[in-house]
Design a protein around this motif. Structure first.
Motif, PDB file in Angstrom:
ATOM      1  N   GLN A 148       0.678  -1.246   0.104  1.00 55.07           N
ATOM      2  CA  GLN A 148       0.041  -0.204  -0.021  1.00 55.07           C
ATOM      3  C   GLN A 148       0.772   1.262  -0.157  1.00 55.07           C
ATOM      4  N   ALA A 149       2.081   1.258   0.583  1.00 56.52           N
ATOM      5  CA  ALA A 149       2.805   2.283   0.733  1.00 56.52           C
ATOM      6  C   ALA A 149       3.497   2.433  -0.295  1.00 56.52           C
ATOM      7  N   ARG A 150       3.844   1.273  -1.128  1.00 52.76           N
ATOM      8  CA  ARG A 150       4.486   1.660  -2.447  1.00 52.76           C
ATOM      9  C   ARG A 150       3.370   2.242  -3.639  1.00 52.76           C
ATOM     10  N   GLN A 151       2.112   1.586  -3.536  1.00 54.35           N
ATOM     11  CA  GLN A 151       1.027   2.176  -4.327  1.00 54.35           C
ATOM     12  C   GLN A 151       1.002   3.736  -4.121  1.00 54.35           C
ATOM     13  N   HIS A 152       1.067   4.140  -2.818  1.00 52.69           N
ATOM     14  CA  HIS A 152       0.868   5.631  -2.614  1.00 52.69           C
ATOM     15  C   HIS A 152       1.827   6.339  -3.308  1.00 52.69           C
ATOM     16  N   LEU A 153       3.193   6.185  -3.136  1.00 50.75           N
ATOM     17  CA  LEU A 153       4.230   6.749  -3.735  1.00 50.75           C
ATOM     18  C   LEU A 153       4.210   6.712  -5.371  1.00 50.75           C
ATOM     19  N   GLN A 154       3.758   5.695  -5.793  1.00 54.74           N
ATOM     20  CA  GLN A 154       3.772   5.401  -7.208  1.00 54.74           C
ATOM     21  C   GLN A 154       2.656   6.494  -7.997  1.00 54.74           C
ATOM     22  N   SER A 155       1.501   6.378  -7.150  1.00 50.23           N
ATOM     23  CA  SER A 155       0.276   7.098  -7.697  1.00 50.23           C
ATOM     24  C   SER A 155       0.563   8.689  -7.575  1.00 50.23           C
ATOM     25  N   PHE A 156       1.379   9.114  -6.571  1.00 47.28           N
ATOM     26  CA  PHE A 156       1.826  10.430  -6.280  1.00 47.28           C
ATOM     27  C   PHE A 156       2.735  10.829  -7.693  1.00 47.28           C
ATOM     28  N   VAL A 168       6.021  15.577   0.892  1.00 43.90           N
ATOM     29  CA  VAL A 168       5.065  14.621   0.696  1.00 43.90           C
ATOM     30  C   VAL A 168       5.790  13.444   0.116  1.00 43.90           C
ATOM     31  N   PHE A 169       6.472  13.659  -0.965  1.00 46.18           N
ATOM     32  CA  PHE A 169       7.134  12.657  -1.873  1.00 46.18           C
ATOM     33  C   PHE A 169       8.196  11.964  -0.825  1.00 46.18           C
ATOM     34  N   GLN A 170       8.909  13.030  -0.026  1.00 49.27           N
ATOM     35  CA  GLN A 170       9.923  12.235   0.750  1.00 49.27           C
ATOM     36  C   GLN A 170       9.309  11.444   1.971  1.00 49.27           C
ATOM     37  N   ASP A 171       8.223  11.891   2.578  1.00 47.90           N
ATOM     38  CA  ASP A 171       7.421  11.209   3.317  1.00 47.90           C
ATOM     39  C   ASP A 171       6.798   9.533   2.963  1.00 47.90           C
ATOM     40  N   TYR A 172       6.756   9.738   1.845  1.00 44.69           N
ATOM     41  CA  TYR A 172       6.098   8.490   1.012  1.00 44.69           C
ATOM     42  C   TYR A 172       7.182   7.459   1.138  1.00 44.69           C
TER      43      TYR A 172
END
Length: 288
Positions: A6-14, A49-53
């Motif tokens: 889920q964390a990877r998906q959030h980063l890729q969606s961003f 936000v990017f770094q937090d992801y």
């Protein structure tokens, strides 16, 4: 792993929302992570936000690695550790898959046949037959969804040609020859069967589910070879620990010294019902 995915998906969606797309073929490799470090955003909030992801992905992956190390550390003290090691001889069954299946199934000897294990894991097709008409649908999906999921994921490896890779050779080191022979026989059969099902027009997901069902059968066969003797098996169970099922209930309860009176009452109830049924038949005889 679900949290990490889920964390990877959030980063890729961003990244996709901002038009950033990885030019390579496969994500989450070393090259992909180097590419992530080259991304820069104009607005400071976007960069934060990017770094937090990225931190969320790193923390989730570290937690997965920490839990896997703890499982590996506790495995030698488990009574079913020989079964976990033996079933890793199969293709598509690595350490986590083996631990998951054994933990969800438990003692494989309680299944008299591999078909019983397949049904327990919900990998058998549903049945809607009547008379001479046979109708079968999708799998039942009963039992442990976690064990069924890891088996289906591992079954995708049988799309390739039969072979024993380097990692599988390392896992098979020190295993009994019987487990190795069963694993190789299963690999030959399942690779051939997958190609046959796809050639017959079956969807790949249907063919893969059929392979996962057969994987459960070969895992059962290997477990029978290496399962250690259990002192608490039903064959050596003490009479005071018999399992009796209450009438009309779905749970089993252990009866100690009170087991005999309960069984005696159940026997009396059964005889009473038999007498009632006999009286009904005598009063209302059936016609030929």
């Amino acid at each position: 792993m679900r949290v990490a995915n889920q964390a990877r998906q959030h980063l890729q969606s961003f990244l996709l929302r901002h038009g950033r797309q990885y030019p390579g073929k496969k994500s989450w490799t070393k090259a992909y992570r180097r590419w992530l470090s080259t991304n820069r955003f104009e607005h400071s909030a976007q960069q934060i936000v990017f770094q937090d992801y990225i931190h969320a992905v790193t923390d989730a992956e570290a937690r997965v690695a920490r839990l896997e190390a703890q499982i590996a550390e506790l495995l030698p003290d488990w009574s079913l550790a020989p079964v976990v090691q033996a079933i890793q001889a199969m293709r598509g069954v690595a350490f986590i898959v083996a631990v998951t299946v054994v933990a969800e199934v438990g003692d494989f000897r309680r299944f008299a046949t591999p078909r019983q294990l397949m049904a327990y894991l919900g990998l058998t097709p549903t049945e809607h037959s009547s008379g001479n008409t046979v109708r079968r649908g999708g799998i039942t999906k009963v039992g442990s969804s976690l064990a069924r999921r890891v088996l289906i994921e591992g079954a995708w490896s049988y799309r390739m040609q039969p072979r024993v890779g380097r990692k599988q050779v390392d896992r098979m080191e020190g295993l009994p020859q019987g487990a190795r022979d069963i694993a190789w026989k299963g690999q030959m059969r399942m690779c051939r069967r997958y190609k046959h099902l796809v050639a017959c027009g079956k969807p790949t997901v249907v063919a893969n589910t059929a392979i996962a069902r057969e994987m459960a059968g070969f895992i059962w066969a290997i477990a029978q070879e290496v399962t250690p003797p259990d002192a608490h098996s039903s064959k050596t169970q003490h009479p005071d620990q018999l399992m009796c099922k209450p009438g009309g209930g779905t749970r089993w309860r252990t009866l100690g010294k009170h087991c005999e009176p309960v069984l005696e009452r159940l026997t009396l109830v059964s005889r009473k019902r038999q007498l009632q049924d006999a009286t009904t038949i005598m009063r209302y005889p059936t016609r030929a």
